[in-house]
Design a protein around this motif. Structure first.
Motif, short mmCIF file in Angstrom:
data_model
loop_
_atom_site.label_atom_id
_atom_site.label_comp_id
_atom_site.label_asym_id
_atom_site.label_seq_id
_atom_site.Cartn_x
_atom_site.Cartn_y
_atom_site.Cartn_z
N ASP A 98 -10.32 4.13 -23.11
CA ASP A 98 -10.64 4.42 -24.88
C ASP A 98 -9.69 3.24 -25.57
O ASP A 98 -9.04 2.16 -24.92
CB ASP A 98 -10.29 5.63 -25.11
CG ASP A 98 -11.02 5.78 -26.84
OD1 ASP A 98 -11.66 4.99 -27.70
OD2 ASP A 98 -10.68 6.74 -27.48
N TYR A 99 -9.64 2.67 -26.81
CA TYR A 99 -9.52 2.24 -27.56
C TYR A 99 -9.50 0.98 -26.98
O TYR A 99 -8.09 0.34 -26.97
CB TYR A 99 -7.85 2.71 -27.91
CG TYR A 99 -7.97 4.21 -28.48
CD1 TYR A 99 -8.41 4.54 -29.78
CD2 TYR A 99 -7.40 4.96 -27.61
CE1 TYR A 99 -8.41 5.77 -30.05
CE2 TYR A 99 -7.17 6.66 -28.36
CZ TYR A 99 -7.30 6.87 -29.46
OH TYR A 99 -8.22 7.70 -29.96
N GLY B 108 -13.66 11.06 -24.39
CA GLY B 108 -13.68 11.72 -25.64
C GLY B 108 -13.73 13.24 -24.43
O GLY B 108 -14.08 14.42 -25.62
N ASN C 45 -11.26 13.89 -29.01
CA ASN C 45 -10.58 12.71 -29.71
C ASN C 45 -12.18 11.54 -30.26
O ASN C 45 -12.83 11.96 -29.90
CB ASN C 45 -9.98 11.95 -28.84
CG ASN C 45 -10.36 11.35 -27.51
OD1 ASN C 45 -11.16 12.22 -26.67
ND2 ASN C 45 -10.46 9.91 -27.94
N PHE C 46 -11.93 10.90 -31.09
CA PHE C 46 -13.19 9.97 -31.68
C PHE C 46 -12.70 8.50 -30.88
O PHE C 46 -11.61 7.88 -31.03
CB PHE C 46 -12.10 9.57 -32.83
CG PHE C 46 -12.96 8.98 -34.17
CD1 PHE C 46 -14.52 9.70 -35.13
CD2 PHE C 46 -13.29 7.34 -34.10
CE1 PHE C 46 -15.31 8.62 -35.40
CE2 PHE C 46 -13.95 6.14 -34.65
CZ PHE C 46 -15.29 6.96 -34.74
N VAL C 47 -13.36 8.25 -30.35
CA VAL C 47 -13.84 7.32 -29.14
C VAL C 47 -13.92 6.18 -29.85
O VAL C 47 -14.85 5.97 -31.00
CB VAL C 47 -14.66 7.92 -28.16
CG1 VAL C 47 -14.73 5.86 -27.19
CG2 VAL C 47 -14.19 8.33 -27.69
N GLN C 48 -12.30 5.08 -29.29
CA GLN C 48 -12.99 3.85 -29.92
C GLN C 48 -13.19 2.58 -29.39
O GLN C 48 -12.07 1.70 -28.80
CB GLN C 48 -12.38 3.22 -31.38
CG GLN C 48 -12.02 4.21 -32.64
CD GLN C 48 -11.03 4.07 -33.19
OE1 GLN C 48 -10.82 3.40 -34.12
NE2 GLN C 48 -10.01 4.86 -33.46
N LYS D 156 -16.02 12.13 -30.27
CA LYS D 156 -16.49 11.44 -31.44
C LYS D 156 -16.83 10.28 -30.92
O LYS D 156 -15.66 9.63 -30.16
CB LYS D 156 -16.26 12.50 -32.45
CG LYS D 156 -16.06 13.84 -32.31
CD LYS D 156 -15.71 14.96 -33.64
CE LYS D 156 -15.22 15.88 -33.71
NZ LYS D 156 -14.28 16.79 -32.18
N GLY D 157 -17.07 9.59 -32.44
CA GLY D 157 -16.46 8.30 -32.40
C GLY D 157 -18.09 7.39 -31.38
O GLY D 157 -18.89 7.32 -32.16
N TYR D 158 -18.31 5.95 -31.04
CA TYR D 158 -18.35 5.45 -31.06
C TYR D 158 -17.78 4.09 -29.42
O TYR D 158 -16.97 3.79 -28.75
CB TYR D 158 -18.87 4.52 -32.39
CG TYR D 158 -17.66 3.50 -32.25
CD1 TYR D 158 -17.09 2.27 -31.48
CD2 TYR D 158 -16.98 3.67 -33.66
CE1 TYR D 158 -16.05 1.27 -32.39
CE2 TYR D 158 -16.61 2.64 -34.08
CZ TYR D 158 -15.14 2.21 -33.30
OH TYR D 158 -14.68 1.47 -33.41
N VAL E 98 -20.24 11.14 -28.29
CA VAL E 98 -20.16 9.30 -28.56
C VAL E 98 -21.24 8.86 -29.17
O VAL E 98 -21.89 8.78 -28.12
CB VAL E 98 -19.41 9.21 -27.04
CG1 VAL E 98 -18.72 7.72 -27.99
CG2 VAL E 98 -17.93 9.45 -27.68
#
Length: 214
Positions: free
Chosen positions: A44-45, A68, A72-75, A102-104, A142
């Motif tokens: 992640d990140y 995720g 958490n919010f994945v980026q 969540k996230g992208y 995600v």
């Protein structure tokens, strides 16, 4: 960063060759990796990651994820994987996300990859959960989008060479399959594609027949 390689038995668990987490602008080139887990795993990140001229095997392939796990919010974005040879690996180009995430994950390119008897040459699993094979459908997920597979060839050791298992709630979108020719490692069998909630376009896919939804 340039790595000459790692060599770990294929039976050794949790032995990622290279793991990237919370990092930007990383380059991995000219490496030979043998391991009991992912040859390269991208966590992640992460953004602007470049992988090129790598030989992977044994191992679990080049994996984005898993992501995720704790909701958490994945980026994760701008990942470019090119000129990788996979030899008798469990996976080739893999993206794996947990249902509760969540996230992208977006703007991903896998290009000019070669597979030699790989179990899952192309795989997205957006429905990962703690009880494998018994995941209850959830409204979270995600979002995986803008993923391109270009110039991929070689052999699959299983019948399903392309497996895109995406979420009903947060489907995979803008997937591109271009110039792909995958055959069975077993001379008397044919490979197929399996798609679930995966949307995009196919261009010049020789085999297997693509199954993306428009």
């Amino acid at each position: 960063m340039h790595f000459s390689g790692t060599d770990t038995p294929g039976t050794s668990p949790n032995t990622d060759g290279i793991h990237i987490q919370s990092s930007q602008h990383v380059s991995i080139a000219n490496a030979v990796i043998g391991t009991g887990d992912d040859c390269i795993s991208i966590g992640d990140y992460t953004s602007n990651i470049y992988v090129s001229s790598v030989t992977c095997g044994p191992g679990h392939g080049v994996s984005i994820g898993s992501l995720g796990r704790r909701g958490n919010f994945v980026q994760v974005e701008n990942i470019h994987v090119s000129n990788v040879q996979f030899k008798h690996t469990t996976n080739g180009a893999r993206i794996k996300t947990w249902q509760v995430g969540k996230g992208y994950v977006r703007r991903i390119t896998f290009e000019y990859l070669k597979f030699d008897s790989v179990k899952n040459p192309i795989i997205i699993d957006q429905n990962y959960c703690s009880i494998r094979g018994a995941c209850k459908e959830m409204p979270t997920g995600v979002h995986i989008s803008n993923v391109a597979y270009v110039g991929l060839s070689g052999t699959s050791s299983t019948d399903v060479a392309i497996n895109l298992n995406c979420s009903r709630s947060v489907a995979c979108t803008r997937i591109v399959l271009e110039s792909i020719e995958l055959m069975s490692a077993n001379m008397d069998r044919q490979v197929t594609s399996s798609c679930l909630n995966a949307h995009g376009n196919a261009i010049g896919v020789v085999r297997p027949d693509p199954c993306l939804q428009s």
